[in-house]
Design an enzyme around this catalytic site. Structure first.
Site, PDB file in Angstrom:
ATOM      1  CG  ASN A  48      84.925  24.717 -11.621  1.00  0.00           C
ATOM      2  OD1 ASN A  48      84.827  23.731 -10.893  1.00  0.00           O
ATOM      3  ND2 ASN A  48      84.319  25.845 -11.361  1.00  0.00           N
ATOM      4  CG  HIS A  87      91.551  24.591 -10.855  1.00  0.00           C
ATOM      5  ND1 HIS A  87      90.387  25.069 -11.412  1.00  0.00           N
ATOM      6  CD2 HIS A  87      91.504  24.935  -9.526  1.00  0.00           C
ATOM      7  CE1 HIS A  87      89.669  25.678 -10.468  1.00  0.00           C
ATOM      8  NE2 HIS A  87      90.315  25.607  -9.331  1.00  0.00           N
ATOM      9  CG  HIS A 107      92.260  29.909  -8.517  1.00  0.00           C
ATOM     10  ND1 HIS A 107      92.045  30.202  -7.191  1.00  0.00           N
ATOM     11  CD2 HIS A 107      91.556  28.786  -8.771  1.00  0.00           C
ATOM     12  CE1 HIS A 107      91.254  29.278  -6.665  1.00  0.00           C
ATOM     13  NE2 HIS A 107      90.929  28.412  -7.606  1.00  0.00           N
ATOM     14  CB  SER A 108      93.455  36.764  -8.071  1.00  0.00           C
ATOM     15  OG  SER A 108      94.588  36.944  -8.892  1.00  0.00           O
ATOM     16  CE1 TYR A 109      93.283  30.908  -4.186  1.00  0.00           C
ATOM     17  CE2 TYR A 109      91.818  30.838  -2.296  1.00  0.00           C
ATOM     18  CZ  TYR A 109      92.487  30.188  -3.309  1.00  0.00           C
ATOM     19  OH  TYR A 109      92.390  28.834  -3.446  1.00  0.00           O
ATOM     20  CG  ASP A 130      84.090  25.753  -4.096  1.00  0.00           C
ATOM     21  OD1 ASP A 130      84.294  26.312  -5.189  1.00  0.00           O
ATOM     22  OD2 ASP A 130      84.807  24.839  -3.650  1.00  0.00           O
ATOM     23  CD  GLN A 145      83.185  27.375  -8.718  1.00  0.00           C
ATOM     24  OE1 GLN A 145      82.457  27.236  -9.713  1.00  0.00           O
ATOM     25  NE2 GLN A 145      83.166  26.530  -7.696  1.00  0.00           N
ATOM     26  CD  GLU A 168      88.036  30.073  -9.146  1.00  0.00           C
ATOM     27  OE1 GLU A 168      88.215  29.053  -9.827  1.00  0.00           O
ATOM     28  OE2 GLU A 168      87.744  30.026  -7.945  1.00  0.00           O
TER      29      GLU A 168
END
Ligand code: BGC
Length: 392
Positions: free
Chosen positions: A118, A144, A218-220, A290, A327, A355
């Site tokens: 972040n 990050h 940070h997986s989507y 976000d 997040q 996150e």
């Protein structure tokens, strides 16, 4: 007498047959359990090379039901495959099929994030009276971990073969003043896939002088499948009564705001898309969600912090963590320029991130929980993503 002899012969034959059957049954059981032991729950395969020739490997963890694939570059989770409610294998994370796409520009797909996940305002902080300047890679902020964060480095990998759950342990040594951060830091990140379909991520770090640290992944996710379009129809719960509003540069203002009667209230299951377009100042700044949610029950160890489900596939994901914040990011900056594994475009909101982490800009906000790591302490946190499939 004759009759008696006949009877005992019949009994003897039956008994012998029963014995043979029993013997065969036990043998099959033993063979099967040997097969299970031999079942390769961890596989390593070549995935590509860095321009300097270093080889990149993919490690596949399988539990016989689902699998998770991870590479030694950035510790990136490239694939999570799980059967949907019709039994069709569904890959629920955004990513690429070829390695070269991972070294080109992309928004941290699946990667380990550090040293500081972040934003840090103006890329600056001071620690024990010393000022540190980090690279500004997000307007005026450092985001990050900087220009070459932990998402862009090579991790060494140890395959865990303790005959329990399949897993790998990744290690990286971050040198003193790397990306402007003090302290030589050793970071270990362990990925384990359990029989209960939990992907457990354990983060550990030690330092030789005081520093700040905030690691995450940070997986989507797209529980409808990575190429299935947007995630606005997913249902989400976040176990948080409040969140951190941000200023126009996406830095928390310091206020901890109650989610009640706002689009940020996910304390009861709600469709992600239900209020995302509301004319709300915070949603306008973030171009959607976000923000960091202030999770309930921080300090009480690992607890369930969120749950997401896709009705289309029946795939459900619960998130457990010991961290104070999460997040929740709805992929607002995805713009169709990156191609999915099925060669579709990753358009705006085609994935969401949860996150787990400490609050953004904590090194500059003394009222937030502490992110300082001292040499006599060990940084240890964990987050689990638990998958299941239901028919609705
Ligand atoms: C941030 C977003 C950012 C994204 C990709 C998220 O963690 O909160 O603002 O765009 O990462 O960089």
């Amino acid at each position: 007498m004759h009759q008696g002899k006949n009877n005992s012969m019949v009994f003897y034959k039956k008994y012998k047959r029963l014995n043979i059957l029993l013997y065969l049954f036990v043998k099959i059981l033993i063979l099967n359990s040997c097969n299970l032991n031999n079942f390769k729950s961890q596989m390593k395969s070549y995935f590509g090379s860095l321009p300097n020739g270093e080889k990149i490997y993919k490690y596949k963890l399988s539990n016989g039901y689902m699998s998770v694939e991870i590479i030694n570059y950035g510790g990136i989770i490239t694939n999570i495959n799980i059967p949907n409610s019709q039994g069709i294998n569904t890959d629920v994370v955004l990513g690429f099929d070829t390695f070269h796409q991972y070294i080109e520009e992309h928004p941290y797909f699946g990667a380990i994030i550090g040293r500081y996940g972040n934003r840090i305002a103006n890329g600056k902080f001071s620690l024990n009276g010393i000022n540190y300047q980090l690279a500004k890679n997000n307007g005026e902020n450092s985001l990050h971990g900087g220009l070459i964060g932990f998402d862009k480095v090579l991790w060494s990998v140890k395959e865990l073969d303790d005959h329990k759950d399949p897993g790998i342990k990744l290690t990286y040594f971050s040198e003193n003043m790397e990306e402007g951060y003090p302290g030589n830091v050793q970071i270990d990140v362990t990925y384990i896939l359990t029989k209960e379909n939990e992907l457990k991520i354990l983060y550990e770090a030690i330092t030789d002088s005081p520093t700040v640290i905030n690691l995450t992944n940070h997986s989507y996710f797209n529980l409808g499948g990575e190429s299935s379009g947007d995630i606005l129809d997913h249902f989400l719960t976040i176990n948080a009564d409040s969140y951190l509003p941000v200023d126009k540069n996406m830095i928390p203002t310091g206020e901890i705001r109650n989610v009640k009667n706002t689009p940020f209230d996910f304390s009861e299951m709600k469709k992600i898309g239900l209020e995302i377009e509301t004319q709300n100042n915070q949603l306008i700044i973030g171009k959607g969600y976000d923000h960091c949610w202030v999770l309930n029950d921080y300090g009480k160890g690992i607890r369930k912090i969120a749950e997401v489900k896709s009705i289309n596939t029946g795939i459900n994901m619960e998130v457990y963590s010991d961290q104070p914040g999460v997040q929740f990011y709805t992929g607002n900056f995805l713009d169709g320029s990156l191609k999915s594994k099925k060669l579709n475009k990753y358009k705006k909101r085609s994935g969401f991130c949860l996150e787990t982490q400490h609050f953004p800009d904590s090194p500059n906000q003394p009222s937030f929980p502490n992110v300082i790591l001292d040499p006599d302490k060990k940084y240890q946190t964990q987050t689990w993503y638990k998958f299941s499939t239901k028919t609705y």
